[in-house]
Design a protein around this motif. Structure first.
Motif, PDB file in Angstrom:
ATOM      1  N   GLN A  97       5.022  64.980  32.738  1.00 24.62           N
ATOM      2  CA  GLN A  97       3.700  65.204  32.130  1.00 24.62           C
ATOM      3  C   GLN A  97       2.580  65.045  33.156  1.00 24.62           C
ATOM      4  O   GLN A  97       1.473  65.561  32.957  1.00 24.62           O
ATOM      5  CB  GLN A  97       3.489  64.232  30.969  1.00 24.62           C
ATOM      6  CG  GLN A  97       4.351  64.519  29.751  1.00 24.62           C
ATOM      7  CD  GLN A  97       4.352  63.393  28.737  1.00 24.62           C
ATOM      8  OE1 GLN A  97       3.537  62.468  28.816  1.00 24.62           O
ATOM      9  NE2 GLN A  97       5.264  63.452  27.788  1.00 24.62           N
ATOM     10  N   GLN A  98       2.871  64.346  34.246  1.00 30.02           N
ATOM     11  CA  GLN A  98       1.901  64.196  35.323  1.00 30.02           C
ATOM     12  C   GLN A  98       1.997  65.354  36.323  1.00 30.02           C
ATOM     13  O   GLN A  98       1.340  65.340  37.373  1.00 30.02           O
ATOM     14  CB  GLN A  98       2.127  62.867  36.081  1.00 30.02           C
ATOM     15  CG  GLN A  98       2.219  61.628  35.195  1.00 30.02           C
ATOM     16  CD  GLN A  98       1.056  61.486  34.256  1.00 30.02           C
ATOM     17  OE1 GLN A  98      -0.098  61.509  34.672  1.00 30.02           O
ATOM     18  NE2 GLN A  98       1.344  61.324  32.963  1.00 30.02           N
ATOM     19  N   GLY A  99       2.842  66.332  36.011  1.00 33.52           N
ATOM     20  CA  GLY A  99       2.982  67.495  36.878  1.00 33.52           C
ATOM     21  C   GLY A  99       4.028  67.342  37.962  1.00 33.52           C
ATOM     22  O   GLY A  99       4.084  68.159  38.894  1.00 33.52           O
ATOM     23  N   LEU A 100       4.877  66.324  37.854  1.00 33.30           N
ATOM     24  CA  LEU A 100       5.905  66.085  38.861  1.00 33.30           C
ATOM     25  C   LEU A 100       7.248  66.657  38.420  1.00 33.30           C
ATOM     26  O   LEU A 100       7.546  66.729  37.230  1.00 33.30           O
ATOM     27  CB  LEU A 100       6.052  64.579  39.106  1.00 33.30           C
ATOM     28  CG  LEU A 100       4.806  63.853  39.627  1.00 33.30           C
ATOM     29  CD1 LEU A 100       5.008  62.351  39.594  1.00 33.30           C
ATOM     30  CD2 LEU A 100       4.483  64.312  41.055  1.00 33.30           C
ATOM     31  N   LYS A 101       8.047  67.053  39.397  1.00 30.03           N
ATOM     32  CA  LYS A 101       9.407  67.503  39.111  1.00 30.03           C
ATOM     33  C   LYS A 101      10.347  66.324  39.314  1.00 30.03           C
ATOM     34  O   LYS A 101      10.299  65.662  40.359  1.00 30.03           O
ATOM     35  CB  LYS A 101       9.801  68.668  40.027  1.00 30.03           C
ATOM     36  CG  LYS A 101       9.044  69.960  39.745  1.00 30.03           C
ATOM     37  CD  LYS A 101       9.564  71.096  40.617  1.00 30.03           C
ATOM     38  CE  LYS A 101      11.008  71.431  40.288  1.00 30.03           C
ATOM     39  NZ  LYS A 101      11.505  72.571  41.096  1.00 30.03           N
ATOM     40  N   VAL A 102      11.202  66.067  38.342  1.00 32.58           N
ATOM     41  CA  VAL A 102      12.046  64.873  38.349  1.00 32.58           C
ATOM     42  C   VAL A 102      13.528  65.237  38.309  1.00 32.58           C
ATOM     43  O   VAL A 102      13.959  66.025  37.461  1.00 32.58           O
ATOM     44  CB  VAL A 102      11.723  63.960  37.145  1.00 32.58           C
ATOM     45  CG1 VAL A 102      12.622  62.733  37.145  1.00 32.58           C
ATOM     46  CG2 VAL A 102      10.256  63.549  37.165  1.00 32.58           C
ATOM     47  N   ALA A 103      14.288  64.669  39.226  1.00 31.86           N
ATOM     48  CA  ALA A 103      15.746  64.829  39.225  1.00 31.86           C
ATOM     49  C   ALA A 103      16.376  63.475  38.900  1.00 31.86           C
ATOM     50  O   ALA A 103      15.968  62.455  39.445  1.00 31.86           O
ATOM     51  CB  ALA A 103      16.227  65.328  40.584  1.00 31.86           C
ATOM     52  N   VAL A 104      17.341  63.485  38.020  1.00 34.98           N
ATOM     53  CA  VAL A 104      18.050  62.261  37.643  1.00 34.98           C
ATOM     54  C   VAL A 104      19.504  62.395  38.069  1.00 34.98           C
ATOM     55  O   VAL A 104      20.215  63.296  37.617  1.00 34.98           O
ATOM     56  CB  VAL A 104      17.982  62.010  36.119  1.00 34.98           C
ATOM     57  CG1 VAL A 104      18.749  60.733  35.759  1.00 34.98           C
ATOM     58  CG2 VAL A 104      16.540  61.918  35.646  1.00 34.98           C
ATOM     59  N   LEU A 105      19.940  61.515  38.951  1.00 31.11           N
ATOM     60  CA  LEU A 105      21.340  61.465  39.362  1.00 31.11           C
ATOM     61  C   LEU A 105      21.954  60.269  38.652  1.00 31.11           C
ATOM     62  O   LEU A 105      21.794  59.125  39.072  1.00 31.11           O
ATOM     63  CB  LEU A 105      21.451  61.327  40.883  1.00 31.11           C
ATOM     64  CG  LEU A 105      20.785  62.454  41.685  1.00 31.11           C
ATOM     65  CD1 LEU A 105      20.904  62.183  43.187  1.00 31.11           C
ATOM     66  CD2 LEU A 105      21.403  63.804  41.340  1.00 31.11           C
ATOM     67  N   ALA A 106      22.600  60.544  37.531  1.00 35.45           N
ATOM     68  CA  ALA A 106      23.143  59.484  36.681  1.00 35.45           C
ATOM     69  C   ALA A 106      24.625  59.327  36.948  1.00 35.45           C
ATOM     70  O   ALA A 106      25.394  60.283  36.828  1.00 35.45           O
ATOM     71  CB  ALA A 106      22.903  59.823  35.211  1.00 35.45           C
ATOM     72  N   VAL A 107      25.019  58.136  37.335  1.00 38.81           N
ATOM     73  CA  VAL A 107      26.410  57.874  37.689  1.00 38.81           C
ATOM     74  C   VAL A 107      27.103  57.154  36.549  1.00 38.81           C
ATOM     75  O   VAL A 107      26.678  56.077  36.138  1.00 38.81           O
ATOM     76  CB  VAL A 107      26.504  57.046  38.988  1.00 38.81           C
ATOM     77  CG1 VAL A 107      27.960  56.882  39.406  1.00 38.81           C
ATOM     78  CG2 VAL A 107      25.715  57.735  40.094  1.00 38.81           C
ATOM     79  N   VAL A 166      10.362  63.380  42.485  1.00 38.83           N
ATOM     80  CA  VAL A 166      10.877  62.039  42.211  1.00 38.83           C
ATOM     81  C   VAL A 166      12.358  62.142  41.891  1.00 38.83           C
ATOM     82  O   VAL A 166      12.763  62.977  41.073  1.00 38.83           O
ATOM     83  CB  VAL A 166      10.140  61.371  41.031  1.00 38.83           C
ATOM     84  CG1 VAL A 166      10.658  59.940  40.818  1.00 38.83           C
ATOM     85  CG2 VAL A 166       8.636  61.363  41.263  1.00 38.83           C
ATOM     86  N   ILE A 167      13.153  61.329  42.540  1.00 39.21           N
ATOM     87  CA  ILE A 167      14.591  61.324  42.290  1.00 39.21           C
ATOM     88  C   ILE A 167      14.979  59.949  41.761  1.00 39.21           C
ATOM     89  O   ILE A 167      14.796  58.933  42.441  1.00 39.21           O
ATOM     90  CB  ILE A 167      15.381  61.659  43.565  1.00 39.21           C
ATOM     91  CG1 ILE A 167      14.962  63.039  44.081  1.00 39.21           C
ATOM     92  CG2 ILE A 167      16.884  61.633  43.286  1.00 39.21           C
ATOM     93  CD1 ILE A 167      15.556  63.407  45.413  1.00 39.21           C
ATOM     94  N   LEU A 168      15.474  59.924  40.544  1.00 42.06           N
ATOM     95  CA  LEU A 168      15.880  58.680  39.902  1.00 42.06           C
ATOM     96  C   LEU A 168      17.398  58.566  39.965  1.00 42.06           C
ATOM     97  O   LEU A 168      18.118  59.479  39.545  1.00 42.06           O
ATOM     98  CB  LEU A 168      15.423  58.656  38.437  1.00 42.06           C
ATOM     99  CG  LEU A 168      13.934  58.924  38.177  1.00 42.06           C
ATOM    100  CD1 LEU A 168      13.650  58.917  36.677  1.00 42.06           C
ATOM    101  CD2 LEU A 168      13.068  57.878  38.886  1.00 42.06           C
ATOM    102  N   ILE A 169      17.887  57.448  40.495  1.00 40.62           N
ATOM    103  CA  ILE A 169      19.326  57.235  40.610  1.00 40.62           C
ATOM    104  C   ILE A 169      19.718  56.098  39.682  1.00 40.62           C
ATOM    105  O   ILE A 169      19.350  54.938  39.896  1.00 40.62           O
ATOM    106  CB  ILE A 169      19.733  56.906  42.058  1.00 40.62           C
ATOM    107  CG1 ILE A 169      19.263  58.023  42.987  1.00 40.62           C
ATOM    108  CG2 ILE A 169      21.235  56.715  42.171  1.00 40.62           C
ATOM    109  CD1 ILE A 169      19.403  57.700  44.442  1.00 40.62           C
TER     110      ILE A 169
END
Length: 346
Positions: A97-107, A166-169
């Protein structure tokens, strides 16, 4: 420009699909455009254990390295039940919503018995999975320590090349060494529950020392009072630990992913951390240190792979295991024999 035909859902037969060659240059070209299908294919390629695929994966990573160091990498851990998936969905949605692209690497945890993984993070993050500016990739932890997939570092590189900010692990959070996660992210976020007791006392210190922020989750309803007490308790505990080498003092926050409260403050903390680390030149220094550690771990992995694939090693291994079972040799002595390339007559 249109999507490369190799990424369209055409009606090729299964046989033709199996024979279709992987064109690294085309894959890289689509990756740079932010093509989610290409990104998924690229991650599948680097996770493959096929020898030919490993060579192609290395070529792809080399091309992608020119597009790295463009994101903020955030590691998220916490015990099962703390609400990691719910938090990540709310947090990730706030970021998009802040205009960022987010990738989630969920293990996801891998069964040591069946070797299977549920890989259900897309189901648990249904809203985020539908977000055009989000990408979710569940991967099995397999036998790797730290609750991260063996190729998570390469996946980070691919996500950066695809333009994710942003990359969330997300780690499995079952008490394994979290050092592996800490060694590949910029910011390490520890999620905690209020009133959970000290059943994890044995691992709490190590994880808390690595955390850049501690977030007490589920801060809503009748749980608010316990959350405030937990925040006070953790703040006191953090003062007992030695200061971090980078000069940052971990923050203690709270949030409710369901009510969407406290999320903005967490992101403000992350961005403040990043700007502080860049000002004191710690940000890129940490990245370079992580790359060196990645190199050393890669060497260890390659040596292990080459050793076990050396002709005759598997036969020697079976012989020595039999000798260990019959108490003809100690495990340590057997290991020494295997490394030296000699076997004893039975």
């Amino acid at each position: 420009m249109g999507i490369n035909p190799s990424f369209k859902n055409n009606k090729q037969s299964p046989e033709n699909k199996k024979k279709a060659p992987i064109a690294v240059d085309d894959l890289f070209s689509e990756l740079k455009k932010g093509n989610k299908t290409a990104l998924a294919k690229a991650i599948t390629l680097i996770e493959s254990t096929h020898t030919d695929h490993k060579t192609l994966a290395d070529q792809l990573i080399i091309q992608c390295l020119q597009l790295t160091n463009t994101s903020i990498r955030v590691g998220i851990t916490g015990v099962p039940g703390v609400g990691k998936s719910t938090f990540i969905e709310t947090f990730g949605s706030y970021l998009t919503q802040q205009g960022l692209k987010v990738a989630v690497l969920a293990v996801d945890p891998t069964s040591s018995i069946s070797k299977g993984s549920i890989l259900g993070d897309k189901t648990r993050m249904e809203t985020l999975a539908k977000d055009a500016n989000a990408f979710i990739r569940p991967s099995p932890a397999s036998d790797s320590l730290g609750g991260v997939a063996q190729r998570t570092r390469e996946s980070i590189i691919l996500c950066e090349a695809a333009g994710y900010d942003v990359i969330l692990i997300e780690t499995v959070g079952v008490g394994q060494s979290e050092t592996a996660v800490h060694s590949m992210v910029d910011f390490f976020l520890l999620l905690k529950l209020a009133g959970a007791g000290d059943e994890l006392q044995g691992i709490k210190r190590g994880i808390m020392e690595m955390a850049d922020a501690i977030v007490i989750t589920k801060a809503d309803g009748t749980n608010l009072e316990q959350v405030q007490l937990a925040k006070t308790e953790f703040k006191r505990a953090l003062h007992l630990y030695p200061p971090k080498p980078n000069g940052w003092f971990p923050k203690v926050l709270s949030c409710s992913a369901i009510q969407n409260t406290g999320i903005a403050a967490i992101w403000d903390t992350v961005t403040h951390f990043v700007s502080t680390m860049k000002e004191n030149h710690q940000f890129m220094a940490n990245r370079k240190k992580q790359d060196k550690n990645w190199f050393l771990q890669a060497v260890d992995g390659l040596l292990k792979h080459q050793f076990y694939n050396t002709p005759g090693i598997q036969e020697q291994l079976k012989t020595l295991l039999t000798q260990i079972e019959t108490n003809k040799v100690s495990p340590f002595a057997a290991a020494k024999v295997l490394i030296e390339g000699k076997t004893e007559n039975t």
